[in-house]
Design an enzyme around this catalytic site. Structure first.
Site, PDB file in Angstrom:
ATOM      1  N   ARG A  17       0.642  -1.517   0.164  1.00 48.37           N
ATOM      2  CA  ARG A  17      -0.238  -0.202   0.190  1.00 48.37           C
ATOM      3  C   ARG A  17       0.840   1.422   0.160  1.00 48.37           C
ATOM      4  NH1 ARG A  17      -1.724   0.576   4.257  1.00 48.37           N
ATOM      5  NH2 ARG A  17      -1.078  -0.997   5.782  1.00 48.37           N
TER       6      ARG A  17
ATOM      7  N   LYS B  76      -8.649  -2.344   1.348  1.00 48.90           N
ATOM      8  CA  LYS B  76      -8.152  -1.579   2.324  1.00 48.90           C
ATOM      9  C   LYS B  76      -9.205  -0.596   1.988  1.00 48.90           C
ATOM     10  CE  LYS B  76      -6.411  -4.060   5.048  1.00 48.90           C
ATOM     11  NZ  LYS B  76      -7.434  -4.660   5.990  1.00 48.90           N
TER      12      LYS B  76
ATOM     13  N   HIS C 260     -11.202  -4.190  12.573  1.00 50.83           N
ATOM     14  CA  HIS C 260     -10.189  -4.489  12.146  1.00 50.83           C
ATOM     15  C   HIS C 260      -9.633  -5.699  12.463  1.00 50.83           C
ATOM     16  CE1 HIS C 260      -5.512  -4.837  10.669  1.00 50.83           C
ATOM     17  NE2 HIS C 260      -6.735  -5.430   9.445  1.00 50.83           N
TER      18      HIS C 260
ATOM     19  N   SER D 206       0.469  -7.034  12.675  1.00 49.98           N
ATOM     20  CA  SER D 206       1.182  -8.319  12.378  1.00 49.98           C
ATOM     21  C   SER D 206       2.246  -8.538  12.832  1.00 49.98           C
ATOM     22  CB  SER D 206       2.178  -7.439  10.678  1.00 49.98           C
ATOM     23  OG  SER D 206       2.511  -8.104  10.178  1.00 49.98           O
TER      24      SER D 206
ATOM     25  N   LYS E 275      -2.811 -12.814  14.847  1.00 52.39           N
ATOM     26  CA  LYS E 275      -4.116 -13.257  15.020  1.00 52.39           C
ATOM     27  C   LYS E 275      -4.908 -14.309  14.233  1.00 52.39           C
ATOM     28  CE  LYS E 275      -5.826  -9.184  12.481  1.00 52.39           C
ATOM     29  NZ  LYS E 275      -5.803  -9.116  11.417  1.00 52.39           N
ATOM     30  N   THR E 276      -4.073 -14.314  12.998  1.00 49.76           N
ATOM     31  CA  THR E 276      -4.412 -15.137  11.868  1.00 49.76           C
ATOM     32  C   THR E 276      -4.045 -16.730  12.361  1.00 49.76           C
ATOM     33  OG1 THR E 276      -4.270 -13.629  10.244  1.00 49.76           O
ATOM     34  CG2 THR E 276      -4.298 -16.421   9.642  1.00 49.76           C
TER      35      THR E 276
ATOM     36  N   ASP F  69      -9.954 -10.879   9.067  1.00 48.01           N
ATOM     37  CA  ASP F  69      -9.445  -9.656   8.493  1.00 48.01           C
ATOM     38  C   ASP F  69     -10.101  -8.161   9.670  1.00 48.01           C
ATOM     39  OD1 ASP F  69      -7.011  -7.931   8.625  1.00 48.01           O
ATOM     40  OD2 ASP F  69      -7.666  -7.019   5.804  1.00 48.01           O
TER      41      ASP F  69
ATOM     42  N   ARG G 245       1.645 -12.339  -1.038  1.00 47.97           N
ATOM     43  CA  ARG G 245      -0.051 -12.011  -0.547  1.00 47.97           C
ATOM     44  C   ARG G 245      -0.539 -13.682  -1.670  1.00 47.97           C
ATOM     45  NH1 ARG G 245      -2.046  -9.863   3.556  1.00 47.97           N
ATOM     46  NH2 ARG G 245      -0.521  -8.214   4.374  1.00 47.97           N
TER      47      ARG G 245
END
Length: 563
Positions: free
Chosen positions: A87, A230, A250, A269, A273-274, A288, A353
């Site tokens: 981004r 996003k 988020h 990050s 979390k994932t 997410d 990704r």
């Protein structure tokens, strides 16, 4: 030459021209009454070939033929975003206009853009799209709950971008597509074409801008697909609280198979979390972006956008196995002979990704909505200073404080020049995508937690027994045991003691987790060094939180570290 089955031998290109071309033109017919919209928007309908919600196989063919994409050994499409592989937050703008100006949190995250410049860039994007032979349109939804979802239209010139949004938005049924009507939000993606940096308000050849009055987004000068994802989240982060009165977050979320209990996971990050929300005993609502509504929790997206760096079937089998036909691998290096992706190769970018539909995850809950309020909130941090406990039970005021602080730490080796742990504070665990003042989200979170009696936990997946370099990372097995104890209710019933400076409540015992791990002070051999690090981190929290002090209740201000 004719083969026994009677098909003449021709090159795939000629076969395509003589056989598939007639079908390629069909998607335009799906638009029907919407043709007027495209003409009025400035599209040259006599020149361009407009393809709406094109089949995945067709998008594969056109990405391979026109964009240099290839098919990986597992069937995923490998494509590349060009110069920009992430981004561009410094090039993100929001139009300063009457309908939204009083709600936006203006500053370095939400940079003002005047309406006239937006119109110039919008026209520039449409003019560019009019020069393309193929223009792709994808109509889909953001939000699994029909009460709060919005209709999104993406207009782009790369098959890769159309397939990406096919995966990331919620895909409509044929009937829903037929009755789609006017979209609520439109993305004009002309990312292959640069912005004019001499135009007022432009700082480079990249521009990512949102106009809440027109409900439109224009992308110039970047082909990184994540900007669209996003952008949709930024719009939902604005609309859900302002228009619908719901809380956008988020976060990842899952639900228990037996008790149907919902847990929200916040984390930046590298915090896990994932990994931690992917639980064999629970169904994944999403990884997410979510909305905590008056009736429950729902996913905003129709897919997942997973990091691929160092991915393996052993470490993350669900993600690894989701990389198949229909998925997109973005900026991933591959073996040119075998077409096998090399997830350890970061020569293009560390930000490799994969985008895939959420139904590619076998443990996903479809539809991704639960009509039940959360029971637990888990705030994840990776503390490289080694002083935060692996689990703390937060009061409502502490939950608001840590939600606003959004702490984790970068560790040496993650970036050039990082020689010691660097604290990172990302408010609401989503600073780059925040639209309203952080206090507004925090207030809504506190109200919902109080109303539904939700327990909140701060879980540190970082270092213990010493800071980065001397201590060790908290073993994943212990962290999973802690999360399991949250879900089983063991931790809610445990006995607690106070952890100084941060005034956190920590359990005195948990079967399966060593006592010295639960209280970080016991794990440090050098007690004086421990006290120095605690005070050092506490001071960093206080400095970072000063930005929000004037806008929060005194009880929240006092819920942080006390030196």
């Amino acid at each position: 030459m004719v083969y026994p089955h009677g098909t003449p031998y021709v090159t795939p290109h000629i076969l395509h021209k003589n056989y598939a071309q007639a079908f390629d033109a069909e998607p335009i017919n799906l638009i029907g009454r919407d043709l007027d919209y495209f003409s009025q928007a400035g599209f040259d309908m006599d020149r361009i070939s407009l393809k709406r919600n094109a089949p995945v196989a067709l998008l594969y063919e056109e990405a391979i033929r026109n964009e240099g994409a290839i098919i990986s050994s597992s069937g995923a499409l490998i494509n590349f975003s060009g110069k920009k592989t992430g981004r561009s937050p410094k090039d993100k703008r929001i139009v300063y206009e009457d309908t939204s100006k009083d709600d936006i949190w203006w500053g370095s995250i939400n940079i003002k853009l005047d309406e006239h410049t937006f119109e110039i860039n919008r026209e520039r994007a449409i003019d560019y799209l009019n020069t393309r032979d193929n223009v792709y349109v994808f109509d889909g939804f953001a939000g699994w709950d029909p009460k709060y979802r919005i209709k999104v239209r993406v207009i782009c010139a790369r098959a890769y971008h159309a397939l990406f949004m096919n995966n990331m938005l919620i895909r409509p049924t044929e009937e829903e597509l037929k009755d789609f009507g006017e979209p609520d939000f439109i993305i004009y993606n002309a990312g292959q074409f640069p912005a004019n940096r001499f135009t007022k308000g432009m700082s480079s050849t990249t521009s990512v801008e949102i106009n809440f009055k027109r409900m439109e987004m224009v992308i110039l000068g970047t082909e990184y697909a994540g900007e669209m994802k996003k952008g949709v989240f930024s719009v939902m982060h604005y609309l859900q609280p302002v228009k619908f009165g719901q809380l956008s977050l988020h976060s990842s979320a899952n639900v228990g198979k037996e008790k149907n209990d919902v847990t929200l996971f916040f984390g930046l990050s590298g915090t896990g979390k994932t990994t931690l929300s992917a639980d064999p005993n629970r169904l994944l609502i999403g990884d997410d972006e979510h909305v905590w509504s008056d009736t429950g929790v729902f996913n905003i997206e129709g897919g997942c956008y997973a990091k691929c760096i160092n991915l393996s079937a052993e470490k993350e089998p669900e993600i690894f196995n989701a990389i198949r036909f229909g998925s997109i691998l973005e900026n991933v290096v591959y073996n040119p002979l075998t077409r096998i992706p090399d997830y350890d190769d970061i020569s293009i970018t560390e930000n490799t990704r994969c985008a895939y539909p959420i139904e590619f995850i076998p443990n996903a809950k479809i539809p991704c909505v639960v009509d039940k309020q959360p029971s637990n909130i888990i705030m994840l941090t990776c503390d490289a200073f080694g002083v935060l406990p692996p689990v703390s039970k937060l009061t409502p005021e502490q939950a608001s404080y840590h939600f606003l602080a959004g702490y984790t730490s970068k560790t040496p080796g993650t970036e050039d020049g990082v020689l010691e742990p660097i604290p990172t504070f990302s408010t609401c665990y989503s600073a780059p995508f925040i639209v309203l003042h952080p206090g507004r989200y925090a207030e809504m979170l506190a109200e919902r937690m109080a109303k539904h009696n939700v327990d909140c936990w701060l879980i540190n997946t970082g270092w213990t027994g010493g800071r980065y370099g001397t201590g060790k990372r908290c073993p994943l097995a212990y962290t999973r045991r802690i999360v399991d104890a949250v879900h089983s209710g063991e931790l809610a019933a445990a006995e607690y003691e106070t952890f100084g400076v941060f005034n956190l409540q920590i359990p005195t015992a948990l079967p399966g987790v060593p006592r010295e791990l639960l209280n970080p002070r016991l794990a440090w051999a050098d007690k004086e060094a421990f006290e120095r690090e605690v005070r050092k981190l506490g001071g960093m929290f206080m400095k970072a939180f000063a930005l929000y002090e004037q806008d929060v209740d005194e009880k929240v201000r006092l819920a942080g570290p006390q030196m």
